[in-house]
Design a protein around this motif. Sequence first.
Motif, PDB file in Angstrom:
ATOM      1  N   MET A 166     129.953  32.488  74.206  1.00 19.58           N
ATOM      2  CA  MET A 166     130.355  31.462  73.244  1.00 19.58           C
ATOM      3  C   MET A 166     131.314  32.030  72.196  1.00 19.58           C
ATOM      4  O   MET A 166     131.933  31.269  71.450  1.00 19.58           O
ATOM      5  CB  MET A 166     129.115  30.899  72.539  1.00 19.58           C
ATOM      6  CG  MET A 166     128.074  30.328  73.468  1.00 19.58           C
ATOM      7  SD  MET A 166     128.638  28.849  74.319  1.00 19.58           S
ATOM      8  CE  MET A 166     128.570  27.667  72.986  1.00 19.58           C
TER       9      MET A 166
ATOM     10  N   GLU B 119     129.619  27.731  62.502  1.00 19.75           N
ATOM     11  CA  GLU B 119     128.372  27.062  62.127  1.00 19.75           C
ATOM     12  C   GLU B 119     127.811  27.595  60.816  1.00 19.75           C
ATOM     13  O   GLU B 119     127.303  26.847  59.994  1.00 19.75           O
ATOM     14  CB  GLU B 119     127.334  27.207  63.241  1.00 19.75           C
ATOM     15  CG  GLU B 119     125.992  26.575  62.878  1.00 19.75           C
ATOM     16  CD  GLU B 119     125.079  26.338  64.057  1.00 19.75           C
ATOM     17  OE1 GLU B 119     125.500  25.648  64.990  1.00 19.75           O
ATOM     18  OE2 GLU B 119     123.952  26.862  64.032  1.00 19.75           O
TER      19      GLU B 119
ATOM     20  N   ARG C 125     133.183  33.184  67.166  1.00 15.32           N
ATOM     21  CA  ARG C 125     133.729  32.023  66.456  1.00 15.32           C
ATOM     22  C   ARG C 125     132.679  30.943  66.243  1.00 15.32           C
ATOM     23  O   ARG C 125     132.597  30.337  65.162  1.00 15.32           O
ATOM     24  CB  ARG C 125     134.893  31.449  67.263  1.00 15.32           C
ATOM     25  CG  ARG C 125     135.489  30.175  66.687  1.00 15.32           C
ATOM     26  CD  ARG C 125     136.259  29.403  67.731  1.00 15.32           C
ATOM     27  NE  ARG C 125     135.395  28.961  68.816  1.00 15.32           N
ATOM     28  CZ  ARG C 125     135.772  28.122  69.777  1.00 15.32           C
ATOM     29  NH1 ARG C 125     137.009  27.656  69.788  1.00 15.32           N
ATOM     30  NH2 ARG C 125     134.944  27.768  70.741  1.00 15.32           N
ATOM     31  N   ASP C 126     131.869  30.671  67.266  1.00 14.69           N
ATOM     32  CA  ASP C 126     130.902  29.584  67.175  1.00 14.69           C
ATOM     33  C   ASP C 126     129.890  29.825  66.063  1.00 14.69           C
ATOM     34  O   ASP C 126     129.583  28.930  65.268  1.00 14.69           O
ATOM     35  CB  ASP C 126     130.183  29.399  68.510  1.00 14.69           C
ATOM     36  CG  ASP C 126     131.134  28.982  69.622  1.00 14.69           C
ATOM     37  OD1 ASP C 126     132.227  29.561  69.717  1.00 14.69           O
ATOM     38  OD2 ASP C 126     130.787  28.078  70.392  1.00 14.69           O
ATOM     39  N   ASP C 127     129.359  31.041  66.006  1.00 13.76           N
ATOM     40  CA  ASP C 127     128.375  31.365  64.972  1.00 13.76           C
ATOM     41  C   ASP C 127     129.005  31.331  63.588  1.00 13.76           C
ATOM     42  O   ASP C 127     128.397  30.859  62.628  1.00 13.76           O
ATOM     43  CB  ASP C 127     127.774  32.745  65.248  1.00 13.76           C
ATOM     44  CG  ASP C 127     126.536  33.003  64.399  1.00 13.76           C
ATOM     45  OD1 ASP C 127     125.427  32.680  64.853  1.00 13.76           O
ATOM     46  OD2 ASP C 127     126.686  33.512  63.284  1.00 13.76           O
TER      47      ASP C 127
ATOM     48  N   TYR D 139     136.654  22.291  65.430  1.00 14.16           N
ATOM     49  CA  TYR D 139     136.084  22.930  66.616  1.00 14.16           C
ATOM     50  C   TYR D 139     136.478  22.183  67.892  1.00 14.16           C
ATOM     51  O   TYR D 139     136.623  22.784  68.959  1.00 14.16           O
ATOM     52  CB  TYR D 139     134.567  22.972  66.491  1.00 14.16           C
ATOM     53  CG  TYR D 139     133.867  23.700  67.615  1.00 14.16           C
ATOM     54  CD1 TYR D 139     133.609  25.059  67.532  1.00 14.16           C
ATOM     55  CD2 TYR D 139     133.464  23.032  68.769  1.00 14.16           C
ATOM     56  CE1 TYR D 139     132.981  25.739  68.557  1.00 14.16           C
ATOM     57  CE2 TYR D 139     132.835  23.693  69.806  1.00 14.16           C
ATOM     58  CZ  TYR D 139     132.587  25.045  69.690  1.00 14.16           C
ATOM     59  OH  TYR D 139     131.966  25.708  70.718  1.00 14.16           O
TER      60      TYR D 139
ATOM     61  N   GLU E 211     133.554  20.861  62.126  1.00 11.02           N
ATOM     62  CA  GLU E 211     133.142  20.306  63.419  1.00 11.02           C
ATOM     63  C   GLU E 211     134.330  19.647  64.126  1.00 11.02           C
ATOM     64  O   GLU E 211     134.513  19.794  65.338  1.00 11.02           O
ATOM     65  CB  GLU E 211     132.015  19.300  63.204  1.00 11.02           C
ATOM     66  CG  GLU E 211     131.323  18.864  64.478  1.00 11.02           C
ATOM     67  CD  GLU E 211     130.094  18.009  64.187  1.00 11.02           C
ATOM     68  OE1 GLU E 211     129.876  17.044  64.935  1.00 11.02           O
ATOM     69  OE2 GLU E 211     129.369  18.310  63.212  1.00 11.02           O
TER      70      GLU E 211
ATOM     71  N   PHE F 120     124.106  31.989  69.566  1.00 13.83           N
ATOM     72  CA  PHE F 120     125.350  32.027  70.330  1.00 13.83           C
ATOM     73  C   PHE F 120     125.559  33.414  70.920  1.00 13.83           C
ATOM     74  O   PHE F 120     125.588  34.408  70.192  1.00 13.83           O
ATOM     75  CB  PHE F 120     126.536  31.676  69.437  1.00 13.83           C
ATOM     76  CG  PHE F 120     126.440  30.309  68.804  1.00 13.83           C
ATOM     77  CD1 PHE F 120     126.711  29.172  69.531  1.00 13.83           C
ATOM     78  CD2 PHE F 120     126.067  30.178  67.466  1.00 13.83           C
ATOM     79  CE1 PHE F 120     126.628  27.908  68.952  1.00 13.83           C
ATOM     80  CE2 PHE F 120     125.990  28.935  66.875  1.00 13.83           C
ATOM     81  CZ  PHE F 120     126.256  27.787  67.625  1.00 13.83           C
TER      82      PHE F 120
ATOM     83  N   VAL G 276     127.884  23.428  67.971  1.00 14.65           N
ATOM     84  CA  VAL G 276     127.733  23.920  66.598  1.00 14.65           C
ATOM     85  C   VAL G 276     127.251  22.808  65.672  1.00 14.65           C
ATOM     86  O   VAL G 276     127.582  21.639  65.868  1.00 14.65           O
ATOM     87  CB  VAL G 276     129.054  24.516  66.060  1.00 14.65           C
ATOM     88  CG1 VAL G 276     129.484  25.712  66.894  1.00 14.65           C
ATOM     89  CG2 VAL G 276     130.157  23.473  66.017  1.00 14.65           C
TER      90      VAL G 276
END
Length: 357
Positions: free
Chosen positions: A170, A178, A173-175, A288, A285, A166, A24
């Motif tokens: 993934m 980010e 959550r990842d998107d 994460y 970050e 993503f 991310v």
Amino acid sequence: MKKIVAVLIIVALGAYLLFWPVPVEPVAWKAPAAPPLEGRFAVNDALAGARRLAAGEGVGPEDVAIDADGNLYVGYQDGRLVRFGPDGTDPDLIASTDGRPLGLDFAPDGTLVVADGYRGLLRVNPDSGALTVLADSADGVPFRFTDDVDVASDGTVYFTDASSKFGPAMHARDDIIEHGGHGRFLRYDPANDTTTVLIDGLQFANGVALSRDEDFVVVTQTGSYNIVRYWLKGERAGEHEVFFDNLPGIPDGISANGDGTFWVALFAPRNAALDAMSDKPLLREVVYRLPAFMQPQPARHAFVLGLDEQGQVTHNLQHQDEGAFAPITSVEQHGQRLYLGSLTRDSFAVYPLTPKE
């Protein structure tokens, strides 16, 4: 010696939290202050009356589609598409997508259109199980997270690619962490087999629903807590705007009952820690990199809103309890019943609307 070892451990941990490569690249934004759960959003236990269906048949019946005979269709985490009788019994495997079926809707010809997170936009014959890939990319960009779908009366398909970066492996959550605007809202025209991007730059484009007169369509943005309206007809055709801003929860699926009500599934109420980090990309970050159990977690809180076509709240259905049927990721009305899907549960559910609802 022990002090040296302790210092080295602390330095190594700090270096990991600050510099370990992650997929991310968080973007700073400012989340609006979450509306309190009071007044039109007041906590209640209405959804305590939801009854589980097909318990143990599979994990993650994310959406529910209902055919003309009242049969219920769901897609599971393992790729299976299963049909149940109107009471949620007698499971019948109709096909496997070899992917992750998410949003489902029936086309006018009786075929089932499937938004498969891995494979793209699919058409499935519920009688034969024959499967066709309708689209898996647009404008040269492959779909990574085909998410939800709504089919118009003329067979035109409106759907979302939640994230072009993503995929389901993934997780959303990842998107969302980010906040890079990788989501797209699209149209598939079966008459000429073409796919058109209608809106790009969306924050995890999720649920899709057509208005009663099919003059506009609404799309939920999970990552920015709002709903966007795209005009299909009239002087504003082709334009879009915010339809409902600053939801009290994290929006997922949305559907229309054909009589002027949009049902919005809220995955969970807003998370104060996640919102507080919205303008702190470096902190997001770092978080994460933490173990999953140390990251902000959604509350076990069932939450559904009803909106009219002017964006006014008409229904507020909740259940805040460890035993609640949550998270709810889709809501479909059939008659005086709401069918509730879930991305992670091993059942779906039905909630009987009262006459006043």
